[in-house]
Design a protein around this motif. Structure first.
Motif, PDB file in Angstrom:
ATOM      1  N   GLU A 221      69.483  15.448  -3.510  1.00  0.00           N
ATOM      2  CA  GLU A 221      70.340  16.632  -3.567  1.00  0.00           C
ATOM      3  C   GLU A 221      70.560  17.070  -5.015  1.00  0.00           C
ATOM      4  OE1 GLU A 221      71.327  18.422  -0.965  1.00  0.00           O
ATOM      5  OE2 GLU A 221      70.242  17.026   0.322  1.00  0.00           O
ATOM      6  N   ALA A 222      70.688  16.113  -5.921  1.00  0.00           N
ATOM      7  CA  ALA A 222      70.839  16.465  -7.335  1.00  0.00           C
ATOM      8  C   ALA A 222      69.594  17.160  -7.853  1.00  0.00           C
ATOM      9  CB  ALA A 222      71.132  15.206  -8.155  1.00  0.00           C
ATOM     10  N   ASP A 223      68.423  16.732  -7.364  1.00  0.00           N
ATOM     11  CA  ASP A 223      67.173  17.355  -7.801  1.00  0.00           C
ATOM     12  C   ASP A 223      67.128  18.830  -7.429  1.00  0.00           C
ATOM     13  OD1 ASP A 223      65.340  15.770  -9.317  1.00  0.00           O
ATOM     14  OD2 ASP A 223      63.731  16.397  -7.972  1.00  0.00           O
ATOM     15  N   LYS A 224      67.772  19.201  -6.320  1.00  0.00           N
ATOM     16  CA  LYS A 224      67.804  20.606  -5.915  1.00  0.00           C
ATOM     17  C   LYS A 224      68.510  21.471  -6.948  1.00  0.00           C
ATOM     18  CE  LYS A 224      67.902  20.029  -0.873  1.00  0.00           C
ATOM     19  NZ  LYS A 224      68.778  20.009   0.304  1.00  0.00           N
ATOM     20  N   LEU A 225      69.623  20.974  -7.453  1.00  0.00           N
ATOM     21  CA  LEU A 225      70.390  21.782  -8.396  1.00  0.00           C
ATOM     22  C   LEU A 225      69.826  21.740  -9.804  1.00  0.00           C
ATOM     23  CD1 LEU A 225      74.176  21.241  -7.521  1.00  0.00           C
ATOM     24  CD2 LEU A 225      72.697  23.144  -6.933  1.00  0.00           C
ATOM     25  N   GLY A 226      69.337  20.596 -10.243  1.00  0.00           N
ATOM     26  CA  GLY A 226      68.959  20.470 -11.645  1.00  0.00           C
ATOM     27  C   GLY A 226      67.479  20.441 -11.951  1.00  0.00           C
ATOM     28  N   TRP A 227      66.638  20.123 -10.952  1.00  0.00           N
ATOM     29  CA  TRP A 227      65.220  19.913 -11.234  1.00  0.00           C
ATOM     30  C   TRP A 227      64.345  20.563 -10.158  1.00  0.00           C
ATOM     31  CZ3 TRP A 227      69.232  16.823 -12.267  1.00  0.00           C
ATOM     32  CH2 TRP A 227      69.373  16.385 -13.576  1.00  0.00           C
ATOM     33  N   PHE A 228      64.655  21.822  -9.862  1.00  0.00           N
ATOM     34  CA  PHE A 228      63.955  22.518  -8.781  1.00  0.00           C
ATOM     35  C   PHE A 228      63.213  23.773  -9.224  1.00  0.00           C
ATOM     36  CE2 PHE A 228      64.633  26.369  -6.207  1.00  0.00           C
ATOM     37  CZ  PHE A 228      63.660  26.174  -5.240  1.00  0.00           C
ATOM     38  N   ILE A 229      63.881  24.654  -9.932  1.00  0.00           N
ATOM     39  CA  ILE A 229      63.410  26.030 -10.089  1.00  0.00           C
ATOM     40  C   ILE A 229      62.049  26.127 -10.768  1.00  0.00           C
ATOM     41  CG2 ILE A 229      64.577  26.472 -12.279  1.00  0.00           C
ATOM     42  CD1 ILE A 229      64.194  28.866  -9.236  1.00  0.00           C
ATOM     43  N   ASN A 230      61.684  25.167 -11.615  1.00  0.00           N
ATOM     44  CA  ASN A 230      60.364  25.212 -12.266  1.00  0.00           C
ATOM     45  C   ASN A 230      59.216  25.082 -11.273  1.00  0.00           C
ATOM     46  OD1 ASN A 230      61.346  25.548 -14.866  1.00  0.00           O
ATOM     47  ND2 ASN A 230      61.433  23.342 -15.283  1.00  0.00           N
ATOM     48  N   THR A 231      59.491  24.509 -10.109  1.00  0.00           N
ATOM     49  CA  THR A 231      58.419  24.289  -9.124  1.00  0.00           C
ATOM     50  C   THR A 231      58.117  25.537  -8.302  1.00  0.00           C
ATOM     51  OG1 THR A 231      59.917  23.531  -7.358  1.00  0.00           O
ATOM     52  CG2 THR A 231      59.137  21.882  -8.938  1.00  0.00           C
ATOM     53  N   VAL A 232      58.938  26.578  -8.442  1.00  0.00           N
ATOM     54  CA  VAL A 232      58.697  27.819  -7.699  1.00  0.00           C
ATOM     55  C   VAL A 232      57.717  28.680  -8.484  1.00  0.00           C
ATOM     56  CG1 VAL A 232      59.724  29.865  -6.647  1.00  0.00           C
ATOM     57  CG2 VAL A 232      61.001  27.716  -6.701  1.00  0.00           C
TER      58      VAL A 232
ATOM     59  N   LEU B 126      64.243  25.546  -1.173  1.00  0.00           N
ATOM     60  CA  LEU B 126      64.764  24.283  -1.682  1.00  0.00           C
ATOM     61  C   LEU B 126      64.309  23.067  -0.881  1.00  0.00           C
ATOM     62  CD1 LEU B 126      66.772  26.207  -3.359  1.00  0.00           C
ATOM     63  CD2 LEU B 126      68.153  24.133  -3.466  1.00  0.00           C
ATOM     64  N   PHE B 127      63.622  23.269   0.231  1.00  0.00           N
ATOM     65  CA  PHE B 127      63.078  22.135   0.976  1.00  0.00           C
ATOM     66  C   PHE B 127      61.646  21.797   0.556  1.00  0.00           C
ATOM     67  CE2 PHE B 127      66.425  23.452   3.949  1.00  0.00           C
ATOM     68  CZ  PHE B 127      67.022  22.231   4.177  1.00  0.00           C
ATOM     69  N   LEU B 128      61.027  22.669  -0.228  1.00  0.00           N
ATOM     70  CA  LEU B 128      59.583  22.550  -0.441  1.00  0.00           C
ATOM     71  C   LEU B 128      59.200  21.530  -1.500  1.00  0.00           C
ATOM     72  CD1 LEU B 128      58.602  26.323  -0.320  1.00  0.00           C
ATOM     73  CD2 LEU B 128      58.675  24.669   1.550  1.00  0.00           C
ATOM     74  N   GLU B 129      59.872  21.572  -2.624  1.00  0.00           N
ATOM     75  CA  GLU B 129      59.436  20.740  -3.753  1.00  0.00           C
ATOM     76  C   GLU B 129      60.543  20.726  -4.793  1.00  0.00           C
ATOM     77  OE1 GLU B 129      55.675  20.454  -6.924  1.00  0.00           O
ATOM     78  OE2 GLU B 129      55.778  22.090  -5.457  1.00  0.00           O
ATOM     79  N   SER B 130      60.604  19.665  -5.556  1.00  0.00           N
ATOM     80  CA  SER B 130      61.401  19.632  -6.776  1.00  0.00           C
ATOM     81  C   SER B 130      60.638  18.749  -7.750  1.00  0.00           C
ATOM     82  CB  SER B 130      62.825  19.117  -6.520  1.00  0.00           C
ATOM     83  OG  SER B 130      62.802  17.794  -6.020  1.00  0.00           O
ATOM     84  N   GLU B 131      61.062  18.753  -8.979  1.00  0.00           N
ATOM     85  CA  GLU B 131      60.271  18.090 -10.021  1.00  0.00           C
ATOM     86  C   GLU B 131      60.053  16.613  -9.745  1.00  0.00           C
ATOM     87  OE1 GLU B 131      61.625  18.831 -13.970  1.00  0.00           O
ATOM     88  OE2 GLU B 131      62.045  20.948 -13.580  1.00  0.00           O
TER      89      GLU B 131
END
Length: 944
Positions: free
Chosen positions: A133-144, A82-87
């Motif tokens: 912090e909001a990006d971690k929960l809602g706009w993150f998982i696609n970047t993995v 979760l520290f690496l990237e988000s959308e």
């Protein structure tokens, strides 16, 4: 150890008397406001206007306990991901933004029961942090993606090698937990997971885990610090409201560990030189009423001269230098552990018999009213120390809300500790320890299984095999392709800064006592505490090469009683005040440091005076601390990190330079030191003429100075000349050195050369230059390339470490064994190109961080104390931070490049490797710096 952390961090008002506290504990009040969004996110706000900073913490109620067998380590892996990237933050994510906004360095941690993400930022960046912090929960998982996952697996595996596989006693907790808890219990496995499970994790596994647990209704957001609550609420709603609620999450059932029959296991440790016994008993979970009595029981049994375990094992039997016992209460279950490291070749059966004797003594004598009050008084000061930062306050509010559903427990739980009675302490001993089944581990050096507890069975650990090219290949530069998650607002634009906070430098007062002691102070009234230290210049620099370790032994013995007080009496006098006092030694000084309640400052200083002017010189204690130091030195012989430090210092300074020596001395030198050597060192070198005192706390100048009158009249000054040891110049050519630690899972590397003293005009500019190279954490090229780009290491840094004398520039890391050469080649490339690759963008990041981070520079008492030490040691202006701001503001790309060329040259460096020579030594011929010099022959034991 969540329970311990919570207990030590939960009050805002101090009431001195334990009885008064019982009556008034309910009136304690840490102000906060809590509200919940429609999607289930719970938000807690706590305002603290003392500094222009805000701590932001997102705590997700998922730790290793939410994992399943065969897929362990996922919660911790997510902490990394979760520290690496988000959308919307893009590559580098929160780490990259943290550098720009002057944050403390975005950080996180994972426990059995939760994962948290936290940092402190200047308050003008609060909206940016809420957006992120909001990006971690809602706009993150696609970047993995597959490459991202493959790389981060390697980083986490390196962390495990560093913290477990490649260090003494590293496998101990794993062996205990998998025997204390059934196989299907979520505490059976370690938080960090297994290398095999991490490697087997698929992208789908990861996405499924995220979608199950990383949802608003499983998270708490805490804002703590100086901010406008109305605006903060608006921003929280703006950025978090549209994140969808997840599936309903059912709380896990409390489930204690079970030991149907006592079990003893042994393990031959490749990195251990001393035997260690650990005993663990299953106990109770977090917030259980018995957990508070267990906290006090374990401290009483093991801490201090009067502790039953220390009386028997340290004083009577002389089998060890100390004992440790603690209560570890987690959300679902708890355990009490006792750990004792014996002296060289001590049989652990003898230690076990000593433990049983100590327990019998406790059963007969119990705990006195005085000792109960003493332990509670010690906890009281810890309460306030932990409240000196907004991040500490925020973390506790987050924890109480996560585990208890009520941040208000912060105002109630302390009473449960203060109401513990003597009868409670004895009851929990009888319930959970006496006659109860346990798990015992014996960690012994290779070939010394005869030292293990009798009837122990071998603990089997599957160790990693060192194979070149074993890891999967990946290209982290491949951009993730995905359809962006829709949003009702434009999240692609980073929010603007708020009003820029002004730099407020604390007011410094100064005084010089009649005997020459210089005193520096800062009034700080946020908590009713005082922190201080008395720094006596000299330390190891005043030793002779044939008596290395005298300064350290002198400092240690000064802790052991005074002319009129035994060790136990001195400890009790300090603890009754809720204070701590410690004498320690370093390369350049001996320091007496302490913390006390402001109202007890006078009495605490009286004890400091007694420790300083009337040492006890107890012969029995002297022999005990010699054995302890020799034990530490013996253990250091097998610790790759300590081996690296000792050898590197000799290569930098030269064998005949005192600065190259271990401050503990050597086994042979310590064995030869006599009590008279300590007395001579004390008589000749402990003088007011070379002493500075620093005081920060809830007292003014007059209140701070008045108790020091006796130091003026009783402590006579004498001239002390501290020798100057010239640091050699950087070498004219590079040389590779290798120290063999067979089967090491990592290579510890130190590359560098003599560079600068902190008093040099180039020193601070050089540290500015180094920020992007290796001093800026995740903003640095070394971290981005070796950790984020290749997954070679868990961490790497570079630094200048001069003092009043010239010190080295050093690059340090622990890298995966099978990429030792590749890591060195990459570092060589980075530092070769750095003088020309440094860009205007890099300069902007450097300036932004170093200037903006000043808003939080003096937030804590420790930071203010450090400021005073800098002023006194290096004769700096009171507002030297503004001088440094000017240097940063005037820095140019050309100046950075000039400094880099001058002080970082790979062709004029020492290149030291400590690792597995069998697989790595010959490969280093390819580095291009000549044939490596092997420093030891592992067939013959070499002592440093």
């Amino acid at each position: 150890m969540i329970k311990k952390i919570l207990i030590f961090t939960i009050v805002t008002l101090f009431i001195s008397c334990a009885e008064e506290k019982k009556e008034k504990a309910n009136s304690l009040n840490v102000p906060f406001e809590k509200f919940e969004l429609d999607n289930g996110l719970q938000v807690v706000l706590h305002t603290d206007k003392s500094d222009p900073v805000v701590a932001v913490e997102l705590m997700v109620h998922v730790g290793s306990a939410r994992e399943i067998k065969g897929r362990t380590g996922f919660a911790h892996l997510f902490e990394h991901l979760l520290f690496l990237e988000s959308e919307n933050l893009g590559k580098g994510g929160l780490d990259k933004m943290s550098a720009r906004i002057g944050g403390s360095g975005a950080n996180g941690s994972t426990s059995r029961d939760r994962t948290n993400y936290l940092q402190t930022v200047p308050n003008d960046a609060l909206e940016k942090m809420i957006w992120a912090e909001a990006d971690k929960l809602g706009w993150f998982i696609n970047t993995v993606t597959e490459p991202v996952l493959a790389k981060e697996k390697q980083v986490v595996k390196n962390e495990k090698r560093q913290s477990v596989d490649n260090r003494p006693y590293g496998f101990n907790q794993q062996i205990i937990d998998r025997n204390l808890y059934p196989k299907d219990h979520p505490y059976n496995w370690q938080v960090i997971g297994s290398l095999e499970d991490l490697q087997n994790a698929t992208l789908q596994d990861v996405k499924t885990f995220f979608k199950r647990w990383y949802v608003p209704n499983n998270a708490t957001l805490v804002l703590s610090g100086d901010f406008d609550t109305t605006k903060a609420k608006e921003w929280v709603h703006k950025y978090f409201d549209e994140i969808p609620k997840g599936e309903k999450i059912t709380p896990l059932v409390k489930r204690p560990g079970t030991v149907s029959k006592s079990k003893s296991l042994y393990y031959e440790d490749n990195f251990a030189r001393l035997p260690m016994l650990t005993i663990a008993w299953p106990t109770v979970e977090l917030y259980h009423k018995d957990s508070y009595a267990l906290d006090i029981l374990t401290e009483y049994l093991s801490q201090g001269k009067k502790a039953p375990l220390n009386k028997v094992l340290v004083d009577d039997l002389k089998l060890t230098s100390s004992t440790s016992m603690w209560n570890w209460s987690s959300e679902l279950a708890g355990q009490v552990q006792l750990g004792i490291r014996g002296f060289n070749k001590v049989n652990l059966n003898d230690i076990n018999e000593g433990v049983n004797t100590a327990f019998r003594n406790f059963e007969r004598e119990g705990i006195s009213d005085e000792d109960l009050k003493r332990i509670k008084a010690g906890l009281e000061t810890n309460f306030y120390t932990s409240l000196s930062s907004v991040i500490g306050k925020g973390s506790n509010l987050a924890s109480y809300n996560t585990y208890a559903g009520d941040p208000g427990l912060i105002n109630k739980e302390i009473s449960l500790t203060l109401n513990v009675t003597k009868e409670d302490v004895m009851r929990v001993y009888n319930t959970y320890i006496k006659g109860q089944n346990f798990i015992a581990t014996s960690f012994v050096p290779k070939g010394m299984t005869n030292l293990a507890l009798k009837n122990s069975e071998e603990a089997i650990i599957k160790e990693e095999e060192i194979i070149i090219g074993a890891e999967e290949k990946f290209d982290p530069k491949i951009a993730a392709k995905y359809t962006k998650t829709p949003s009702k607002i434009d999240r692609s634009k980073e929010p603007p800064y708020g009003k820029t906070p002004s730099l407020s430098v604390p007011n410094v007062w100064k005084n010089e006592l009649n005997n020459g002691v210089k005193v520096y102070g800062i009034k700080n009234s946020e908590v009713p505490l005082v922190r201080f230290n008395l720094v006596i210049d000299g330390g190891q620099l005043l030793e002779k090469l044939d008596k290395l370790g005298v300064a350290n032994l002198t400092a240690l013995l000064m802790n052991r009683g005074t002319k009129n007080k035994t060790v136990a009496e001195l400890e009790e006098s300090i603890q009754k005040l809720g204070a701590s006092i410690r004498v320690s030694s370093s390369k350049e000084d001996i320091t007496i440091s302490g913390t006390t309640l402001a109202k007890n400052y006078d009495k605490t200083i009286a004890l400091v005076e007694e420790i300083l002017l009337e040492p006890r010189w107890d012969t029995t204690e002297f022999e005990l601390i010699k054995k302890s130091v020799i034990g530490n030195l013996r253990q250091q012989e097998a610790n790759p990190t300590t081996i690296t430090r000792n050898i590197y210092n000799e290569l930098i300074y030269g064998k005949n330079n005192i600065r190259s020596k271990n401050t503990l001395g050597t086994i042979s030198s310590v064995e030869k030191i006599t009590l008279n050597d300590l007395k001579l060192f004390y008589a000749n070198y402990i003088s007011p003429s070379v002493t500075n005192m620093h005081i920060v706390g809830d007292i003014n100048k007059e209140e701070a100075l008045t108790p020091l009158n006796n130091l003026t009249t009783k402590w006579t000054s004498k001239e002390v000349t501290i020798p100057v040891f010239k640091t050699p110049k950087a070498p004219n050519k590079p040389t590779i050195y290798f120290y063999d630690v067979p089967k090491a899972k990592q290579s510890v590397i130190s590359f560098g050369a003599p560079a600068l003293a902190e008093t040099d005009k180039d020193y601070y500019p050089a540290t500015v230059m180094n920020y992007i190279l290796g001093g800026g954490g995740f903003a640095s090229q070394l971290t981005q390339e070796l950790r984020e780009g290749k997954g070679y290491t868990y961490g790497i840094f570079s630094q200048f470490s001069g003092t009043k004398a010239i010190g080295p520039f050093t690059i340090f890391s622990r890298v995966r064994t099978n990429v030792t050469l590749e890591s060195a080649q990459l570092i060589k490339k980075i530092i070769t190109e750095y003088p020309t690759s440094f860009s205007k963008k890099d300069l902007g990041t450097t300036k932004s961080f170093l200037i903006k981070s000043n808003a939080r520079r003096f937030e804590t008492m420790r930071a203010k104390l450090n400021m005073l030490e800098n002023i006194s040691t290096y004769n700096l202006n009171d507002d030297y931070v503004k001088d440094r701001e000017k240097i940063v503001n005037e820095m140019t790309v050309d100046k950075i490049q000039e400094l880099a060329k001058k002080y970082i040259n790979p062709n004029k460096m020492i290149w030291l490797f400590v690792g597995d020579a069998e697989t790595q030594l010959d490969r280093l011929n390819e580095l291009g710096f000549g044939k490596p010099i092997l420093l030891n022959n592992t067939k013959e034991k070499i002592k440093l």
